[in-house]
Motif scaffolding. Structure first.
Motif, PDB file in Angstrom:
ATOM      1  N   GLN B  27       8.087  16.429   4.370  1.00  0.00           N
ATOM      2  CA  GLN B  27       9.211  15.465   4.939  1.00  0.00           C
ATOM      3  C   GLN B  27       9.291  14.144   3.815  1.00  0.00           C
ATOM      4  OE1 GLN B  27      11.000  15.597   7.726  1.00  0.00           O
ATOM      5  NE2 GLN B  27       9.736  17.392   8.495  1.00  0.00           N
ATOM      6  N   GLU B  28      10.367  13.577   3.828  1.00  0.00           N
ATOM      7  CA  GLU B  28      10.689  12.502   2.725  1.00  0.00           C
ATOM      8  C   GLU B  28       9.605  11.289   3.092  1.00  0.00           C
ATOM      9  OE1 GLU B  28      12.603  12.470   0.297  1.00  0.00           O
ATOM     10  OE2 GLU B  28      11.766  10.348  -0.169  1.00  0.00           O
ATOM     11  N   GLY B  33       4.767   8.498   1.167  1.00  0.00           N
ATOM     12  CA  GLY B  33       3.384   8.063   1.146  1.00  0.00           C
ATOM     13  C   GLY B  33       2.388   8.761   0.283  1.00  0.00           C
ATOM     14  N   LEU B  34       2.631   9.723  -0.082  1.00  0.00           N
ATOM     15  CA  LEU B  34       1.757  10.270  -1.388  1.00  0.00           C
ATOM     16  C   LEU B  34       2.019   9.445  -2.715  1.00  0.00           C
ATOM     17  CD1 LEU B  34       2.556  14.038  -0.716  1.00  0.00           C
ATOM     18  CD2 LEU B  34       0.562  13.119  -0.709  1.00  0.00           C
ATOM     19  N   LEU B  35       3.423   9.411  -2.793  1.00  0.00           N
ATOM     20  CA  LEU B  35       3.728   8.671  -4.243  1.00  0.00           C
ATOM     21  C   LEU B  35       3.098   7.210  -4.214  1.00  0.00           C
ATOM     22  CD1 LEU B  35       7.235   9.598  -4.879  1.00  0.00           C
ATOM     23  CD2 LEU B  35       5.173  10.387  -5.913  1.00  0.00           C
ATOM     24  N   GLU B  39       0.614   5.211  -6.746  1.00  0.00           N
ATOM     25  CA  GLU B  39       0.835   4.078  -7.308  1.00  0.00           C
ATOM     26  C   GLU B  39      -0.088   2.905  -7.107  1.00  0.00           C
ATOM     27  OE1 GLU B  39       2.884   2.785  -9.460  1.00  0.00           O
ATOM     28  OE2 GLU B  39       2.628   0.641  -9.113  1.00  0.00           O
ATOM     29  N   ASP B  40      -0.564   2.996  -5.875  1.00  0.00           N
ATOM     30  CA  ASP B  40      -1.859   2.003  -5.761  1.00  0.00           C
ATOM     31  C   ASP B  40      -3.119   2.152  -6.603  1.00  0.00           C
ATOM     32  OD1 ASP B  40      -0.513   0.672  -3.857  1.00  0.00           O
ATOM     33  OD2 ASP B  40      -1.508   1.562  -2.044  1.00  0.00           O
ATOM     34  N   VAL B 155      -3.866  12.423   2.553  1.00  0.00           N
ATOM     35  CA  VAL B 155      -2.846  12.105   3.395  1.00  0.00           C
ATOM     36  C   VAL B 155      -2.088  13.194   3.861  1.00  0.00           C
ATOM     37  CG1 VAL B 155      -0.239  11.526   2.656  1.00  0.00           C
ATOM     38  CG2 VAL B 155      -2.155  10.408   1.525  1.00  0.00           C
ATOM     39  N   LEU B 156      -2.232  14.241   3.119  1.00  0.00           N
ATOM     40  CA  LEU B 156      -1.724  15.766   3.934  1.00  0.00           C
ATOM     41  C   LEU B 156      -2.445  15.885   5.132  1.00  0.00           C
ATOM     42  CD1 LEU B 156      -1.323  17.773   0.695  1.00  0.00           C
ATOM     43  CD2 LEU B 156       0.310  16.765   1.914  1.00  0.00           C
ATOM     44  N   ARG B 157      -3.690  15.948   5.089  1.00  0.00           N
ATOM     45  CA  ARG B 157      -4.459  16.220   6.545  1.00  0.00           C
ATOM     46  C   ARG B 157      -4.168  15.316   7.469  1.00  0.00           C
ATOM     47  NH1 ARG B 157      -9.211  17.452   2.558  1.00  0.00           N
ATOM     48  NH2 ARG B 157      -9.268  19.699   2.632  1.00  0.00           N
TER      49      ARG B 157
END
Lengths: 139, 290
Positions: B27-28, B33-35, B39-40, B155-157
């Motif tokens: 999902q968008e 969230g991943l990106l 970046e952080d 993040v995925l989990r």
């Protein structure tokens, strides 16, 4: 066990054009590290040429030997020889509970059924340098 | 494509290419969230950008507060610093810059190799707080890519996704029921593999001295006690529960005997030497072509 000092890797195929020979090294499965390409514009004299390129190994001084056979300005054969000048034998003793392969064996990526590759994505700079030398010799 | 029918989300981050493969398209908001995590991470740890936290330490003595995950890096680097006798150190950044692998990618040596400063002399690292008593170039690259792989997996989990592959250009973490066959790239010829490993619910990382090489014998795997590139080992692979550990151990294998590392880490390893021979632990048994 003897340690082979030279290892031949046959990486070429008949009929490759000079312009595409190095670019063809990029593994399609990964597509991350851009491979340098060597653009060669002919004409070149037919014959077999050899040159050494620096191999950027941890040993510093190692080289790859590149032998190209040119006919009609295309590469008809490529042979790469890795001159391993720092054979390491010190860890052979006391390692029997772990495995040892005397020589790793390569297989073409497109001949094995995989979708992912883990490795170095070696820049083929040493190879390209040798090709540059051969280009100037063959003019 | 990792498995037939899977979707891939590809992007660039921390100087490498990433591909996250999942059975369903992400999902968008998950992608965003991943990106954001990438970046952080970059803004915290990159020694290649002036606005990063670690760049502040390079400008002069001081204290920075890194993200919470820094305490895991602290523990890992402290253990490996000890096990390698100082050869593997997060203070290697200055040595790398000296050999031309710095900010501007000068890729030419700026002078003779310089050893990294000793941790105990210049650095106090407690959890997320890092203080230096001198300008230091902190480089957590040996474990950083792996840690970011783990963070993206988290993040995925966190969104309920249990089947995925996070691939940071060859350093990867697999999760799910179906194992993945991964080729081990030939260290001298990227069109070839020297073996195939089956990856299942774990991380596989690779390190090779020639991956980011820019001159005669000048590559990015340096011995912190001399500041010179490590000799003899050409490529290493590791499998471990986390990508952070697998990543760091793949580098540590250049510096120290695997037996030393096996005393404190649960992992499998494969080392290929410049003469073409290989040594491996039981976890890599049967993976090499013969």
């Amino acid at each position: 066990m003897t340690t082979p000092l030279r290892k031949g890797l046959l990486v070429g195929a008949a009929g490759l054009s000079l312009a595409s020979s190095v670019a063809a090294c990029a593994p399609s499965a990964q597509g991350s590290t851009p491979q340098k390409t060597s653009t060669i514009t002919g004409p070149y004299k037919d014959g077999t040429y050899s040159a050494d390129g620096d191999y950027f190994s941890p040993n510093g001084g190692e080289t790859v030997g590149v032998q190209l056979t040119l006919s009609g300005s295309t590469i008809s054969a490529v042979n790469i020889t890795v001159h391993a000048n720092n054979p390491n034998t010190r860890e052979f003793q006391g390692q029997f509970k772990n495995g040892i392969a005397a020589q790793v064996v390569g297989k073409k990526l497109d001949e094995i059924n995989v979708t992912k590759v883990a490795g170095s994505s070696l820049t083929s700079e040493g190879f390209n340098k040798a090709v540059e030398t051969i280009k100037s010799e063959a003019k | 494509m990792t498995h037939p029918g899977w979707n891939a989300f590809s992007f660039d981050g921390i100087g490498t290419s990433w591909e996250i493969s999942t059975p369903e398209e992400l999902q968008e908001d998950v992608r965003a969230g991943l990106l954001g995590v990438v970046e952080d991470y970059d803004r915290s740890y990159s020694r290649f950008r002036d606005d990063s936290l670690v760049s502040a330490l390079a400008r002069g003595p001081g204290t920075v507060t890194l993200p919470a995950g820094a305490s895991e890096l602290e523990g890992l680097f402290k253990t490996l610093y000890r096990l390698t006798g100082g050869a593997m150190t997060p203070l290697i950044g200055g040595s790398l810059e000296r050999l031309g692998y710095g900010h501007d990618y000068a890729v030419r040596p700026l002078g003779h190799p310089v050893p990294a400063p000793r941790w105990e002399d210049v650095l106090v690292w407690k959890g997320a707080v890092v203080s230096s008593s001198a300008p230091v170039v902190l480089d957590i690259g040996a474990a950083g890519k792996g840690q970011l792989v783990d963070l993206l997996a988290a993040v995925l989990r966190g969104t309920g996704i249990t089947e995925f592959l996070v691939d940071a250009s060859g350093d990867m973490l697999h999760s799910g029921t179906e194992p993945l066959r991964v080729a081990l790239e030939h260290p001298y010829d990227p069109t070839q593999a020297i073996g195939v490993v089956e990856l299942h619910d774990g991380a596989l990382c690779a390190s090779a001295a020639n991956r980011r090489a820019w001159g005669d014998g000048l590559h990015h795997v340096l011995d912190g006690s001399t500041g010179r590139p490590v000799e003899t080992v050409v490529a290493t692979w590791t499998m471990a529960a986390t990508a952070m550990e697998a990543d760091a151990l793949a580098t540590a294998l250049f510096m120290v005997d695997p037996k030393v590392l096996a005393e404190e880490f649960e992992f499998s390893w494969l080392k290929v030497y410049s003469d073409g021979h290989a040594e491996y632990s039981a976890g890599f048994e049967g993976t090499l072509f013969s």
